[in-house]
Each structure stands twice: as C-alpha cells, then as structure tokens.
Design an enzyme around this catalytic site. Structure first.
Site, PDB file in Angstrom:
ATOM      1  N   HIS A  46       0.836  -1.199   0.000  1.00 32.90           N
ATOM      2  CA  HIS A  46       0.000   0.000   0.000  1.00 32.90           C
ATOM      3  C   HIS A  46       0.875   1.254   0.000  1.00 32.90           C
ATOM      4  O   HIS A  46       0.729   2.144  -0.848  1.00 32.90           O
ATOM      5  CB  HIS A  46      -0.922  -0.025   1.231  1.00 32.90           C
ATOM      6  CG  HIS A  46      -1.836   1.155   1.326  1.00 32.90           C
ATOM      7  ND1 HIS A  46      -3.144   1.097   0.930  1.00 32.90           N
ATOM      8  CD2 HIS A  46      -1.623   2.423   1.749  1.00 32.90           C
ATOM      9  CE1 HIS A  46      -3.711   2.286   1.113  1.00 32.90           C
ATOM     10  NE2 HIS A  46      -2.801   3.104   1.616  1.00 32.90           N
ATOM     11  N   GLU A  47       1.802   1.290   0.942  1.00 36.89           N
ATOM     12  CA  GLU A  47       2.646   2.483   1.067  1.00 36.89           C
ATOM     13  C   GLU A  47       3.575   2.625  -0.136  1.00 36.89           C
ATOM     14  O   GLU A  47       3.896   3.736  -0.547  1.00 36.89           O
ATOM     15  CB  GLU A  47       3.452   2.432   2.377  1.00 36.89           C
ATOM     16  CG  GLU A  47       2.589   2.564   3.626  1.00 36.89           C
ATOM     17  CD  GLU A  47       1.707   3.821   3.624  1.00 36.89           C
ATOM     18  OE1 GLU A  47       2.163   4.881   3.162  1.00 36.89           O
ATOM     19  OE2 GLU A  47       0.551   3.741   4.064  1.00 36.89           O
ATOM     20  N   HIS A  50       1.747   4.455  -2.753  1.00 33.49           N
ATOM     21  CA  HIS A  50       1.810   5.908  -2.531  1.00 33.49           C
ATOM     22  C   HIS A  50       3.173   6.441  -2.969  1.00 33.49           C
ATOM     23  O   HIS A  50       3.270   7.503  -3.583  1.00 33.49           O
ATOM     24  CB  HIS A  50       1.614   6.226  -1.042  1.00 33.49           C
ATOM     25  CG  HIS A  50       0.185   6.189  -0.578  1.00 33.49           C
ATOM     26  ND1 HIS A  50      -0.825   6.874  -1.208  1.00 33.49           N
ATOM     27  CD2 HIS A  50      -0.399   5.562   0.472  1.00 33.49           C
ATOM     28  CE1 HIS A  50      -1.967   6.668  -0.559  1.00 33.49           C
ATOM     29  NE2 HIS A  50      -1.744   5.863   0.455  1.00 33.49           N
TER      30      HIS A  50
HETATM   31 ZN    ZN Z   1      -3.152   5.114   1.829  1.00 33.34          ZN
END
Ligand code: ZN
Length: 261
Positions: A46-47, A50
């Site tokens: 997830h990170e 980003h």
């Molecule tokens: Zn997020």
C-alpha cells in the site's frame, strides 16, 4: 509514505526537480517462521503504491505534483498496488521460507486467499450504513433540536438496515464527521477508492495478465505520473476507457450475484 521533495518542472532555469520519497514501516517481528505477516506485507505494498505515485510524478506545477490529488483518488495508486501482492508471480518470488528458501505451498496460498472474503457481508453493511448516515447528516439544513439517536434510527430504517448489524461508527463517536472538514460527508470515500482500485486491477484481468505491459503503461501515464494535472474522472477514463464500475469490488468481497449461486 513521506515526501521530502515533490517532483516538478516549473522553473526552466532549474529544470526537472526530482522527487525524494521515503517509506518507514514499523512492523512487529512475526512469530515463528513468519518474518512479515500477510497484513503487514499488504501495508508495505500500500505504502509503496503511494511512494510510486510520488516517484513517477511527471508534471510541471508543484501544486499538482504526485499525491496532490483529491482524497479518494490518492488512495487509488496505493490500494491498487496491494492487488499485486497476491499474484502467484510475486508470492512465488518473495513469500519464501527464510530458512529453507522454499516458496509458500500452493495449499496455504489458496487458504489465505479463500479467507479474504470472510465476514465481508457484515463488514460492508456496517461500513456503508455509517457512510450513508454521514451523507444524510450533511444534507440537514439546521442543527436546532437535533436528536442523534432518533435521526440515526430513522435513516437506518429507511435504508433497511438489518437488526443484526450495527453501524461501524455511531453518531456520538463518529470522529470523521466532527474532527474537521476533511472527512465530513466523505467517510464513503474509503470504499469509493476500493471501487476504483478493484475496477482498475480488473483491467489487467481483462488483458489476461496482471503484468500486461500496455495496461501498465496506460496506468503509469494517466494515474501514477499524472498527479493532479487533470480532473481525476478524466484521468481514470483515459486509463480505463470508462468510469469505474462496482462489479469487481463486489466480486472481490465475495458479494457478486454469481458468488451466491
Ligand atoms: Zn493510503
């Protein structure tokens, strides 16, 4: 994800400013032979999604660089990236036993993936009911004599809330609504992002390969590199050819009509 410097290309005398991005993940040490739990691996992906959003940014103006996009759209690159974790290619290469070097057994992977839809009916209803009450509350034109308990009961009865399930956040402790303006009438956005990420990953399924190069190139150009240089709806349509549809999310949560058959 933390960004120390945003990508931009605004000043012709300076030229391209390259982004500096950092991810620090404070993961607990896993038990036994597990060095990273599946949940933590998902957070890592997830990170990293980003981070990629910041790193692949290719815009002129710093104001619209990388992750400088609306709140729901900023979770698309990150939540979408989580989908690659569970592909056989990634698990086969990275989910290996730290002593024996052997890949995760097929049967274990199947059990792991089968458990993903556990309790999703409950989770979906408790979330959506809170999101709908939030939206209804923001349609009120005055707060005079507001009765939270009565209001909540009225909305829940109108949407046909099952008696067996409670709202994820009842009004008195619904922080998103009252903590500031960022999430007021915006609690729904977590699941709206999920509609987008499930639909976006489905583009790869349609292409027949989670690593399909042409689909990935469109995704990189119109989403990961695009920052806020255009309306997110236009960016999504440029990548996908249409607006997101809810089908892949329902399927992912085990709630599609065909799953019930
Ligand atoms: Zn997020």
């Amino acid at each position: 994800m933390s960004g120390f410097r945003d990508q931009e290309n605004f000043d012709d005398k300076i030229g391209e400013v390259r982004p500096i991005v950092m991810n620090t993940c404070n993961f607990a040490k896993g038990a036994d032979a597990t060095l990273l739990t599946f949940d933590d691996a998902r957070t890592l992906f997830h990170e990293f999604g980003h981070a990629l959003h910041g790193l692949l940014s290719d815009v002129r103006y710093p104001y619209v660089s990388g992750t400088s996009v609306p709140r729901d759209f900023v979770e698309l690159p990150s939540q979408l990236f989580e989908h690659w974790l569970a592909t056989p290619e990634v698990l086969g290469e990275f989910a290996i036993h730290y002593r024996t070097g052997r890949a995760m057994p097929e049967a274990l992977i199947e059990r792991l993936l089968a458990a993903e839809t556990f309790n999703q009916g409950f989770a979906t209803v408790e979330y959506v009911s809170s999101a709908l009450v939030d939206l209804e509350m923001h349609l009120l034109t005055g707060a005079e004599g507001f009765d939270p308990t009565g209001f909540e009961a009225e909305v829940l009865s109108r949407i046909g809330m099952p008696a067996e399930i409670v709202m994820r956040h009842r009004i008195p402790h619904f922080q998103h609504v009252f903590a500031g303006d960022g999430y007021s009438a915006g609690y729904y956005s977590y699941m709206w992002s999920e509609v987008m990420d499930a639909d976006a990953f489905d583009a790869f399924r349609e292409a027949g390969d989670p690593f399909d190069a042409a689909t990935a190139a469109r995704l990189a150009e119109h989403v990961y590199a695009a920052g806020g240089r255009q309306d997110p709806a236009d960016a999504y349509v440029a990548f996908r050819g249409r607006m997101p549809e809810v089908g892949p999310l329902l399927k992912g949560r085990g709630l599609a009509a065909e799953d019930a058959a």
